[in-house]
Motif scaffolding. Sequence first.
Motif, PDB file in Angstrom:
ATOM      1  N   ARG A  84       0.836  -1.195   0.000  1.00 13.39           N
ATOM      2  CA  ARG A  84       0.000   0.000   0.000  1.00 13.39           C
ATOM      3  C   ARG A  84       0.881   1.259   0.000  1.00 13.39           C
ATOM      4  O   ARG A  84       2.078   1.177   0.284  1.00 13.39           O
ATOM      5  N   SER A  87       2.074   5.650   4.948  1.00 18.00           N
ATOM      6  CA  SER A  87       1.155   6.398   5.805  1.00 18.00           C
ATOM      7  C   SER A  87       1.253   7.896   5.538  1.00 18.00           C
ATOM      8  O   SER A  87       0.261   8.627   5.657  1.00 18.00           O
ATOM      9  N   GLN A  90      -0.842   8.838   2.565  1.00 14.83           N
ATOM     10  CA  GLN A  90      -2.243   8.937   2.958  1.00 14.83           C
ATOM     11  C   GLN A  90      -2.519  10.247   3.681  1.00 14.83           C
ATOM     12  O   GLN A  90      -3.541  10.908   3.429  1.00 14.83           O
ATOM     13  N   GLU A  94      -5.076  13.181   2.546  1.00 17.35           N
ATOM     14  CA  GLU A  94      -6.143  13.635   3.446  1.00 17.35           C
ATOM     15  C   GLU A  94      -6.126  15.151   3.602  1.00 17.35           C
ATOM     16  O   GLU A  94      -7.187  15.790   3.617  1.00 17.35           O
ATOM     17  N   GLU A 133      -4.245   3.832  -6.271  1.00 14.59           N
ATOM     18  CA  GLU A 133      -4.816   4.503  -5.097  1.00 14.59           C
ATOM     19  C   GLU A 133      -4.501   5.995  -5.106  1.00 14.59           C
ATOM     20  O   GLU A 133      -5.377   6.826  -4.863  1.00 14.59           O
TER      21      GLU A 133
END
Length: 201
Positions: A84, A87, A90, A94, A133
Motif C-alpha cells: 500500500r 502512511s 495517505q 487527506e 490509489e
Amino acid sequence: MRALVINCTLKTSPEPSNTEALARVVAQQLEAYGVRTEFVRAVDLDIKPGVTTDAGPGDAWPAVHEQLLRSEILVMASPTWLGRPSSLAQRVLERMDAMLSETDDQGRPVAYNRVAGVVVTGNEDGAHHVVSEIAGALGDIGYTIPGQAWTYWHLGPGAGPDYLDDERGHDWAHKTGRAMAANLHGVAKALQVTPLQTPPE
C-alpha cells in the motif's frame, strides 16, 4: 511552469531515499523542458492530521498547500509498504481533501488545470495498486492524470534490495519516468492553451 514533488518516504533527512532517487529522474526530464521543480520530503515537516488546509499553530501543511497552488505539475512519490502507499502519502492526500471545496477566481476547483503523476519504489509487488490509489485520489481532488503518468521500481514479491543498492530494473524505470515527465508536461501545456472551465450547475 512549475512542478512540485512530494516525497512520502518514511526516512527523515539526510537519510538517502530510494523514492526520491527515482523521482529525481522524472524531475530531471521535467527540468529539461524548462519546468522549475521543487521537492518536499513530507516526513521532515510537522504535517498535522486532518482534512483542512490549516490545522492551526505549528502545522506545516499551509506552506505545502501554497506550493501546490504555485505548481502546474504535481508528482506524488511513495514507497510501497505492505502493498500500500506509505502512511505519509495517505496523510498528504487527506490534507489535500480540503482542496475539493476551494475554488479559484473563476469558481473552478483549485486543482483544475493542474496535472499529477505517481512514482513508486519498493522491494515487493504492489506498485500498480499504489499508483491506482494515489492517482485515483488525485483525480477526485480535480487533478488531470495523463496517460502513463507513473513509473515504479521493484524486483518482484518478497524482501529484496533497495533501488539505490541494485541497478537491475533501472533502465526500464528511468525510461518510463522520462515518458511520465513528457506526458505530464505535454498535458500541462495543453491545459494552459485550453483550460478546463467552471463545472456546469
